[in-house]
Write a protein that holds these residues in place. Structure first.
Motif, short mmCIF file in Angstrom:
data_model
loop_
_atom_site.label_atom_id
_atom_site.label_comp_id
_atom_site.label_asym_id
_atom_site.label_seq_id
_atom_site.Cartn_x
_atom_site.Cartn_y
_atom_site.Cartn_z
N ARG A 32 13.55 -0.75 3.20
CA ARG A 32 12.20 -0.44 3.70
C ARG A 32 12.27 0.49 4.92
O ARG A 32 11.44 1.39 5.06
CB ARG A 32 11.46 -1.72 4.06
N GLU A 34 14.41 2.74 5.56
CA GLU A 34 14.80 4.10 5.16
C GLU A 34 13.74 4.77 4.30
O GLU A 34 13.77 5.99 4.13
CB GLU A 34 16.13 4.04 4.39
N HIS A 35 12.80 4.02 3.75
CA HIS A 35 11.80 4.58 2.85
C HIS A 35 10.69 5.24 3.66
O HIS A 35 10.17 4.66 4.61
CB HIS A 35 11.21 3.46 1.98
N PRO A 36 10.30 6.45 3.30
CA PRO A 36 9.28 7.17 4.08
C PRO A 36 7.90 6.50 4.08
O PRO A 36 7.13 6.68 5.02
CB PRO A 36 9.22 8.55 3.42
N ALA A 37 7.59 5.71 3.06
CA ALA A 37 6.28 5.07 3.01
C ALA A 37 6.19 3.84 3.92
O ALA A 37 5.10 3.40 4.25
CB ALA A 37 5.95 4.66 1.57
N TYR A 38 7.33 3.28 4.31
CA TYR A 38 7.33 2.08 5.13
C TYR A 38 7.83 2.36 6.54
O TYR A 38 7.07 2.34 7.49
CB TYR A 38 8.18 0.98 4.49
N GLY A 39 9.10 2.62 6.70
CA GLY A 39 9.66 2.89 8.01
C GLY A 39 10.10 1.62 8.73
O GLY A 39 9.88 0.51 8.26
#
Length: 73
Positions: A32, A34-39
């Motif tokens: 999460r 690393e994911h751009p939608a979460y951060g």
């Protein structure tokens, strides 16, 4: 269960499955972060031992419980 002074006593035991649960949370939180939608601000909240995990704890895996790792040839 065992008997102590004529009473049946059950012990509370944490199995190795809780190690696997901990490691799953760590891996999901890393993904999460690393994911751009979460951060990094969107980590999964979890409680262990009656208290919330700290940010530092959520980055460290523990020894595996019943997890079976794939063998590579």
């Amino acid at each position: 269960m065992r008997q102590v002074e004529g009473r049946v006593v059950q012990r509370a035991v944490a199995g190795l499955g809780c190690h696997d649960e901990w490691n799953i949370f760590v891996r999901l939180d890393k993904a999460r972060a690393e994911h751009p939608a979460y951060g990094p601000g969107e980590l999964i909240a979890a409680c262990y031992g009656g208290r919330a995990r700290s940010m530092a704890e959520s980055e460290l895996e523990t020894c595996p419980g019943y997890e079976v790792k794939e063998k590579t040839a």
